[in-house]
Write an enzyme that holds these catalytic residues in place. Structure first.
Site, mmCIF file in Angstrom:
data_model
loop_
_atom_site.group_PDB
_atom_site.id
_atom_site.type_symbol
_atom_site.label_atom_id
_atom_site.label_comp_id
_atom_site.label_asym_id
_atom_site.label_seq_id
_atom_site.Cartn_x
_atom_site.Cartn_y
_atom_site.Cartn_z
ATOM 1 N N ASP A 148 0.841 -1.211 0.000
ATOM 2 C CA ASP A 148 0.000 0.000 0.000
ATOM 3 C C ASP A 148 0.869 1.251 0.000
ATOM 4 O O ASP A 148 0.878 1.976 1.003
ATOM 5 C CB ASP A 148 -0.910 -0.080 1.238
ATOM 6 C CG ASP A 148 -1.938 1.033 1.313
ATOM 7 O OD1 ASP A 148 -2.135 1.736 0.320
ATOM 8 O OD2 ASP A 148 -2.533 1.198 2.393
ATOM 9 N N GLU A 195 -2.390 9.960 -0.924
ATOM 10 C CA GLU A 195 -3.598 9.146 -1.122
ATOM 11 C C GLU A 195 -4.276 8.858 0.226
ATOM 12 O O GLU A 195 -5.498 8.864 0.344
ATOM 13 C CB GLU A 195 -3.237 7.824 -1.820
ATOM 14 C CG GLU A 195 -4.439 6.985 -2.250
ATOM 15 C CD GLU A 195 -4.852 5.916 -1.253
ATOM 16 O OE1 GLU A 195 -5.920 5.307 -1.431
ATOM 17 O OE2 GLU A 195 -4.126 5.688 -0.261
ATOM 18 N N GLU A 196 -3.464 8.601 1.221
ATOM 19 C CA GLU A 196 -3.999 8.145 2.511
ATOM 20 C C GLU A 196 -4.656 9.282 3.299
ATOM 21 O O GLU A 196 -4.233 10.439 3.215
ATOM 22 C CB GLU A 196 -2.863 7.551 3.371
ATOM 23 C CG GLU A 196 -2.154 6.355 2.740
ATOM 24 C CD GLU A 196 -2.970 5.064 2.798
ATOM 25 O OE1 GLU A 196 -4.148 5.108 3.235
ATOM 26 O OE2 GLU A 196 -2.432 4.020 2.408
ATOM 27 N N ASP A 242 -3.042 -0.830 -6.725
ATOM 28 C CA ASP A 242 -3.068 -0.576 -5.277
ATOM 29 C C ASP A 242 -3.269 -1.889 -4.529
ATOM 30 O O ASP A 242 -3.933 -2.800 -5.028
ATOM 31 C CB ASP A 242 -4.194 0.424 -4.949
ATOM 32 C CG ASP A 242 -3.988 1.118 -3.602
ATOM 33 O OD1 ASP A 242 -2.960 0.869 -2.932
ATOM 34 O OD2 ASP A 242 -4.870 1.913 -3.210
ATOM 35 N N HIS A 336 -3.616 -1.783 6.204
ATOM 36 C CA HIS A 336 -3.626 -0.700 7.207
ATOM 37 C C HIS A 336 -3.249 -1.167 8.607
ATOM 38 O O HIS A 336 -3.648 -0.550 9.597
ATOM 39 C CB HIS A 336 -4.972 0.032 7.207
ATOM 40 C CG HIS A 336 -5.109 0.984 6.037
ATOM 41 N ND1 HIS A 336 -6.129 1.895 5.895
ATOM 42 C CD2 HIS A 336 -4.313 1.159 4.950
ATOM 43 C CE1 HIS A 336 -5.961 2.587 4.777
ATOM 44 N NE2 HIS A 336 -4.869 2.137 4.182
HETATM 45 ZN ZN LIG Z 1 -3.869 2.621 2.291
#
Ligand SMILES: [Zn+2]
Ligand SMILES: *[C@@H]1O[C@H](CO)[C@@H](O)[C@H](O)[C@H]1NC(C)=O
Ligand SMILES: *[C@@H]1O[C@H](CO)[C@@H](O)[C@H](O)[C@H]1NC(C)=O
Length: 400
Positions: A148, A195-196, A242, A336
């Site tokens: 990620d 992105e996060e 992703d 995550h």
């Molecule tokens: Zn992520």
């Protein structure tokens, strides 16, 4: 979740699929040969998680605005500058406050690397876009984000260098033959920042880099009389990788318009395995929707990710994300968590993905003749060419 796709490899079904692809009227897209699939360069030691030249430097926390982010940015930029001198590189900067920045703007830097036919005017060239985000999540502390999306960045890096000489050869041949007015497509890679989410995912707290970039490319106008009005409209397809690098991924098809390209990926996976060119084994194919028709794939906007601001502006999206359908947590188990680190990557799968992305890009850009093991000598006939007359040709109507 695992059983739903069993049976996809039934030989008869494969034959039907192949026939179906052959019969699509006007479609045309030259399959890459077996010889090319077997001779593609592998990443080998460059994907070593400790000292590999491509992947290892990305495997560190790289939260926007921190030294780790700067180090990874420099790694990616230096890679392009030193390994791919024919590529044009640009940084797209934006700033935004975040829920945790206490009113202070944070800087987000998207890295955009592109390569076009040397004669092409800006605005007249469509581009295959390969995209992955290079930032990592603020929490948990020490989060690496290997799937990620450190590994997807490395996959794209490997694909870039693996097709580079073939692009040179193809465009040189076209130039010498005076075919510079013919359709030729370029390639663009976006390593996206921000992105996060910093706190919890929302429209405002996520996709910082992608939102700013889509907005800019929508409003920027190419020179008058350009084929493509804006940089956004010159995106032939936005292929977003992703959450890749865990074993046995499930990649769903999300968009009717690019379902044919999804099927191309599925076919390449099948062929790589049949040719024993994949290192990973899998109980089921990675692309379970390959046998579905456009109308059978779910109508949804898919999953929130960097493609969304582009999708909303009409860009065609190919979202390659490991996400199972059905109930429960769709993403890989490490998603995550602090376990999304180098050690939890399945390296055979990471390598295989890099081969698949390379082969897909080579097919899309019609590089078959220039990808040969001999280093891209287009007049060299190899065994693979005899298959060509049986391969399907497809015109990428919707993209041209
Ligand atoms: Zn992520
Ligand atoms: C964007 O940011 C980078 C890195 O911080 C900097 O080197 C570059 O000059 C900036 N580019 C522009 C156009 O402001
Ligand atoms: C490509 O191969 C052909 C036949 O082997 C040879 O005659 C030609 O010189 C080669 N061209 C290049 C650019 O290497």
């Amino acid at each position: 979740m695992l059983s739903a796709t069993g049976g996809l490899y039934h030989p008869l079904l494969s034959i039907c699929l192949a026939l179906f692809l052959l019969l699509i009227p006007g479609e045309a897209y030259k399959d890459i040969s077996d010889a090319t699939l077997t001779s593609l360069p592998r990443p080998n030691g460059d994907f070593d998680i400790h000292n590999g030249a491509l992947l290892a430097p990305i495997l560190q926390p790289r939260v926007p605005g921190t030294p780790g982010a700067t180090a990874v940015l420099e790694h990616l930029v230096n890679y392009v500058r030193t390994t791919l001198p024919n590529w044009h590189i640009e940084l797209h900067n934006s700033t935004s406050t975040t829920p945790v920045s206490k009113g202070t703007p944070v800087k987000f830097v998207n890295i955009i690397a592109s390569r076009d036919p040397p004669w092409a005017n800006k605005g007249d060239i469509g581009r295959l876009n390969l995209v992955a985000h290079y930032d990592s999540k603020l929490e948990p502390t020490g989060f690496i984000g290997a799937i990620d999306s450190a590994a997807p960045c490395a996959m794209i890096m490997h694909a870039m260098r693996s097709i580079d000489a073939a692009l040179t050869a193809k465009w040189e041949k076209m130039r010498v033959a005076g075919h510079t007015l013919e359709d030729a497509e370029g390639i663009q890679v976006i390593f996206m920042d921000g992105e996060e989410a910093f706190q919890s995912w929302s429209d405002d707290d996520s996709l910082y880099g992608a939102r700013a970039l889509a907005e800019q490319w929508d409003s920027e106008v190419n020179p008058a009389l350009s084929t493509y009005k804006t940089p956004l409209s010159s995106i032939s397809v936005f292929m977003l990788l992703d959450l890749l690098g865990a074993k046995d991924p499930t990649i769903q098809s999300y968009f009717e318009a690019t379902h044919w390209a999804y099927k191309k990926l599925a076919a390449l996976e099948r062929r790589f395995r049949a040719l024993k060119q994949f290192k990973s084994t899998t109980p089921r194919p990675w692309f379970p929707d390959a046998a579905k028709s456009e109308s059978q794939i779910p109508k949804s906007l898919g999953i929130g990710d960097d493609h969304v601001p582009f999708l909303h502006r009409g860009v065609e999206i190919l979202h390659i994300i490991d996400a199972a359908s059905g109930s429960g947590m769709p993403f890989p188990a490490v998603w995550h968590t602090i376990d999304d680190d180098a050690e939890h990557l399945d390296m055979d799968t990471v390598e295989d993905w890099s081969m698949l992305v390379t082969a897909f890009a080579a097919e899309w850009l019609e590089l078959e003749e220039y990808m040969s093991a001999s280093g891209g000598n287009s007049s060299t006939k190899d065994a693979g060419h005899q298959n060509e007359k049986h391969s399907n040709w497809a015109r990428k109507t919707e993209f041209s």
